[in-house]
Design a protein around this motif. Structure first.
Motif, PDB file in Angstrom:
ATOM      1  N   ASN A   1       9.499   8.008 -15.485  1.00  0.00           N
ATOM      2  CA  ASN A   1       9.596   8.274 -14.039  1.00  0.00           C
ATOM      3  C   ASN A   1       9.970   7.067 -13.182  1.00  0.00           C
ATOM      4  N   LEU A   2       9.739   5.856 -13.675  1.00  0.00           N
ATOM      5  CA  LEU A   2      10.027   4.680 -12.864  1.00  0.00           C
ATOM      6  C   LEU A   2      11.452   4.197 -13.140  1.00  0.00           C
ATOM      7  N   GLU A   3      12.240   4.046 -12.078  1.00  0.00           N
ATOM      8  CA  GLU A   3      13.636   3.640 -12.212  1.00  0.00           C
ATOM      9  C   GLU A   3      13.743   2.139 -11.986  1.00  0.00           C
ATOM     10  N   LEU A   4      13.645   1.385 -13.083  1.00  0.00           N
ATOM     11  CA  LEU A   4      13.796  -0.057 -12.978  1.00  0.00           C
ATOM     12  C   LEU A   4      15.254  -0.422 -12.734  1.00  0.00           C
ATOM     13  N   ARG A   5      15.455  -1.486 -11.997  1.00  0.00           N
ATOM     14  CA  ARG A   5      16.801  -1.984 -11.750  1.00  0.00           C
ATOM     15  C   ARG A   5      17.220  -2.902 -12.899  1.00  0.00           C
ATOM     16  N   PRO A   6      18.536  -3.131 -13.075  1.00  0.00           N
ATOM     17  CA  PRO A   6      18.993  -4.004 -14.169  1.00  0.00           C
ATOM     18  C   PRO A   6      18.314  -5.368 -14.111  1.00  0.00           C
ATOM     19  N   GLY A   7      17.767  -5.799 -15.247  1.00  0.00           N
ATOM     20  CA  GLY A   7      17.123  -7.096 -15.350  1.00  0.00           C
ATOM     21  C   GLY A   7      15.714  -7.154 -14.801  1.00  0.00           C
TER      22      GLY A   7
ATOM     23  N   ASN B   1      -6.565  11.633 -14.603  1.00  0.00           N
ATOM     24  CA  ASN B   1      -5.426  12.512 -14.376  1.00  0.00           C
ATOM     25  C   ASN B   1      -4.212  11.638 -14.085  1.00  0.00           C
ATOM     26  N   LEU B   2      -3.212  11.690 -14.944  1.00  0.00           N
ATOM     27  CA  LEU B   2      -2.091  10.762 -14.841  1.00  0.00           C
ATOM     28  C   LEU B   2      -1.105  11.107 -13.734  1.00  0.00           C
ATOM     29  N   GLU B   3      -1.272  12.231 -13.073  1.00  0.00           N
ATOM     30  CA  GLU B   3      -0.332  12.643 -12.034  1.00  0.00           C
ATOM     31  C   GLU B   3      -0.203  11.621 -10.903  1.00  0.00           C
ATOM     32  N   PRO B   4      -1.287  10.980 -10.446  1.00  0.00           N
ATOM     33  CA  PRO B   4      -1.102   9.960  -9.408  1.00  0.00           C
ATOM     34  C   PRO B   4      -0.172   8.821  -9.831  1.00  0.00           C
ATOM     35  N   PHE B   5      -0.155   8.479 -11.123  1.00  0.00           N
ATOM     36  CA  PHE B   5       0.770   7.440 -11.586  1.00  0.00           C
ATOM     37  C   PHE B   5       2.219   7.916 -11.479  1.00  0.00           C
ATOM     38  N   ARG B   6       2.447   9.203 -11.765  1.00  0.00           N
ATOM     39  CA  ARG B   6       3.808   9.736 -11.611  1.00  0.00           C
ATOM     40  C   ARG B   6       4.225   9.674 -10.138  1.00  0.00           C
ATOM     41  N   LYS B   7       3.301  10.035  -9.245  1.00  0.00           N
ATOM     42  CA  LYS B   7       3.612   9.975  -7.813  1.00  0.00           C
ATOM     43  C   LYS B   7       3.872   8.536  -7.381  1.00  0.00           C
ATOM     44  N   LEU B   8       3.121   7.596  -7.964  1.00  0.00           N
ATOM     45  CA  LEU B   8       3.370   6.188  -7.652  1.00  0.00           C
ATOM     46  C   LEU B   8       4.785   5.794  -8.056  1.00  0.00           C
ATOM     47  N   CYS B   9       5.209   6.221  -9.241  1.00  0.00           N
ATOM     48  CA  CYS B   9       6.569   5.898  -9.693  1.00  0.00           C
ATOM     49  C   CYS B   9       7.612   6.408  -8.704  1.00  0.00           C
ATOM     50  N   LEU B  10       7.450   7.645  -8.257  1.00  0.00           N
ATOM     51  CA  LEU B  10       8.419   8.218  -7.321  1.00  0.00           C
ATOM     52  C   LEU B  10       8.413   7.464  -5.998  1.00  0.00           C
ATOM     53  N   ARG B  11       7.214   7.048  -5.562  1.00  0.00           N
ATOM     54  CA  ARG B  11       7.138   6.280  -4.318  1.00  0.00           C
ATOM     55  C   ARG B  11       7.816   4.918  -4.491  1.00  0.00           C
ATOM     56  N   ILE B  12       7.611   4.262  -5.625  1.00  0.00           N
ATOM     57  CA  ILE B  12       8.267   2.968  -5.876  1.00  0.00           C
ATOM     58  C   ILE B  12       9.775   3.139  -5.904  1.00  0.00           C
ATOM     59  N   ASN B  13      10.243   4.220  -6.519  1.00  0.00           N
ATOM     60  CA  ASN B  13      11.691   4.470  -6.559  1.00  0.00           C
ATOM     61  C   ASN B  13      12.256   4.547  -5.144  1.00  0.00           C
ATOM     62  N   ASP B  14      11.560   5.276  -4.267  1.00  0.00           N
ATOM     63  CA  ASP B  14      12.032   5.408  -2.882  1.00  0.00           C
ATOM     64  C   ASP B  14      12.004   4.058  -2.167  1.00  0.00           C
ATOM     65  N   ILE B  15      10.942   3.295  -2.383  1.00  0.00           N
ATOM     66  CA  ILE B  15      10.832   1.981  -1.750  1.00  0.00           C
ATOM     67  C   ILE B  15      11.952   1.066  -2.225  1.00  0.00           C
TER      68      ILE B  15
ATOM     69  N   ASN C   1       0.869  -1.180   0.000  1.00  0.00           N
ATOM     70  CA  ASN C   1       0.000   0.000   0.000  1.00  0.00           C
ATOM     71  C   ASN C   1       0.906   1.230   0.000  1.00  0.00           C
ATOM     72  N   PRO C   2       1.000   1.945  -1.148  1.00  0.00           N
ATOM     73  CA  PRO C   2       1.986   3.030  -1.258  1.00  0.00           C
ATOM     74  C   PRO C   2       1.515   4.346  -0.652  1.00  0.00           C
ATOM     75  N   ASP C   3       0.254   4.399  -0.186  1.00  0.00           N
ATOM     76  CA  ASP C   3      -0.334   5.635   0.336  1.00  0.00           C
ATOM     77  C   ASP C   3      -0.252   6.757  -0.697  1.00  0.00           C
ATOM     78  N   VAL C   4      -0.736   6.430  -1.906  1.00  0.00           N
ATOM     79  CA  VAL C   4      -0.840   7.415  -2.989  1.00  0.00           C
ATOM     80  C   VAL C   4      -2.310   7.559  -3.340  1.00  0.00           C
ATOM     81  N   ASP C   5      -2.836   8.768  -3.250  1.00  0.00           N
ATOM     82  CA  ASP C   5      -4.247   9.028  -3.515  1.00  0.00           C
ATOM     83  C   ASP C   5      -4.470   9.150  -5.018  1.00  0.00           C
ATOM     84  N   ALA C   6      -5.327   8.290  -5.568  1.00  0.00           N
ATOM     85  CA  ALA C   6      -5.600   8.304  -7.006  1.00  0.00           C
ATOM     86  C   ALA C   6      -6.619   9.365  -7.398  1.00  0.00           C
ATOM     87  N   HIS C   7      -7.248  10.022  -6.407  1.00  0.00           N
ATOM     88  CA  HIS C   7      -8.248  11.069  -6.671  1.00  0.00           C
ATOM     89  C   HIS C   7      -9.352  10.554  -7.600  1.00  0.00           C
ATOM     90  N   THR C   8      -9.840   9.377  -7.288  1.00  0.00           N
ATOM     91  CA  THR C   8     -10.934   8.783  -8.044  1.00  0.00           C
ATOM     92  C   THR C   8     -12.090   8.541  -7.073  1.00  0.00           C
TER      93      THR C   8
END
Length: 375
Positions: free
Chosen positions: A243-249, A184-198, A129-136
């Protein structure tokens, strides 16, 4: 007169939608799309979706069976859901599906127990649960604190360490899903940033996931479906690419449902009566909330067309069904060409969560289906 109500599926539009998905993702070997079968499990639609090489996202044992029966390879099936019964877990393990998405520590314990008893290794991903509000709509948001879905971020390190120590568990991925009908695609961008931090935090502790599953949730245009029949897949995928930083492989998995099938489906219904009172004019149809529950359940908007009298003089109607519930309404205060007894109406964008959520309440018969091939 054709028997009504019925679902009509435009297979040509479905294939054009799948063509666009293939064009935007087909050259990226890291990208995998799973169709969220909860949107619509009609075998005809599954047949075409399978032909395009999509996997399946399932949220019940019944959906896993439907995926297997439709010929989807087990290696392309993901099983999610917050309350998996033992028999459903066994079904997934016995068929060696790609991944079980785990929602809680008690569920992890049961999966280890079932896998041990069956002599299997369970490949899992943890739904976070990334605690990202999808505003839906509040009833279809899934990724904020307080939702029943996913594992709290503060618990993630401990549950991963526990799973890695289990003999019958293979920890392979991280799974996220923040909601549905997101325009509104902004929540997906915020999700990417949260995944990067995780991922940065987990990698610091020595763990890197084999795959990231970002769920689905991309919305469609219910207001003007004829001019916008295909969802904004390009904008959606670009958000993750940029926006999403995948790791090698590392592989990237998506679970798209509504955006694939919603616009190809319509609910066709016949007008039984036009009823007037001092305040309202009602068009009473033979379809009801049993055939398309979204307006009653969510207050959702679906465009309604008068197929029999498209050029009639505009009048204002409440379009309602025959069910003994006041919520059995498809649209209120709709300006539509004059509606007469026997006219056929098309309720648009019904390919997702129409047939799949239909019921026999009031002992009604489920609608039949028909397909057409548009250009």
């Amino acid at each position: 007169m054709t028997d009504t109500p019925f679902y009509r599926y435009d297979i040509g539009l479905l294939r054009r939608t799948l063509d666009e998905l293939r064009e935007l993702t087909g050259n990226d070997s890291r990208c995998h799309i799973h169709y969220a079968v909860k949107a619509n499990s009609n075998p005809l639609l599954l047949k075409h979706i399978k032909e395009y090489g999509l996997g399946m996202d399932c949220v019940s044992g019944g959906e896993v069976k439907a995926a297997l029966n439709a010929g989807f390879p087990p290696s392309a099936i993901v099983f999610a859901g917050v309350g998996k019964a033992d028999w459903e877990i066994d079904l997934a393990l016995e068929n060696d599906i790609f991944c079980i998405n785990v929602e809680s520590e008690p569920e992890l314990d049961v999966i280890q127990e079932r896998a041990h008893s069956l002599g299997k290794k369970a490949r899992i991903a943890f739904r976070v649960n990334p605690d990202v509000d999808a505003h839906t709509h509040s009833k279809i948001t899934t990724g904020v604190a307080g939702n029943k879905f996913g594992i709290d971020l503060n618990m993630l390190d401990g549950i991963i360490a526990k799973a890695i120590s289990m003999d019958n568990i293979i920890v392979d991925g991280l799974h996220f899903h923040i909601g549905s009908q997101i325009l509104n695609l902004e929540p997906f961008r915020k999700l990417c940033l949260r995944i990067n931090d995780i991922q940065d935090s987990l990698q610091g502790n020595g763990f890197t996931a084999g795959h990231i599953n970002v769920g689905g949730g991309l919305g469609i245009d219910y207001t003007d479906p004829d001019n916008n029949p295909i969802a904004d897949f390009r904008g959606y995928f670009d958000i993750f690419r940029n926006n999403l930083e995948l790791r090698p492989g590392q592989e990237l998995h998506f679970e798209l449902g509504r955006s694939i099938v919603a616009q190809c489906g319509q609910l066709i219904t016949k007008v039984l009566y036009v009823k007037k009172n001092p305040l309202k004019q009602f068009a009473i149809t033979d379809a009801g909330m049993t055939d398309l529950i979204r307006p009653a359940l969510y207050g959702a908007y679906h465009r309604i067309d008068n197929l029999s009298n498209p050029d009639g003089k505009l009048q204002v109607y409440d379009v309602v069904g025959p069910i003994c519930e006041s919520s059995d309404t498809f649209g209120k205060d709709r300006e539509l060409p004059e509606i007469r007894r026997g006219d056929l109406l098309a309720i648009k964008s019904a390919g997702a969560y129409g047939e799949s959520m239909a019921s026999c309440y009031n002992l009604r018969t489920l609608p039949r289906t028909e397909s057409l091939e548009s250009d």
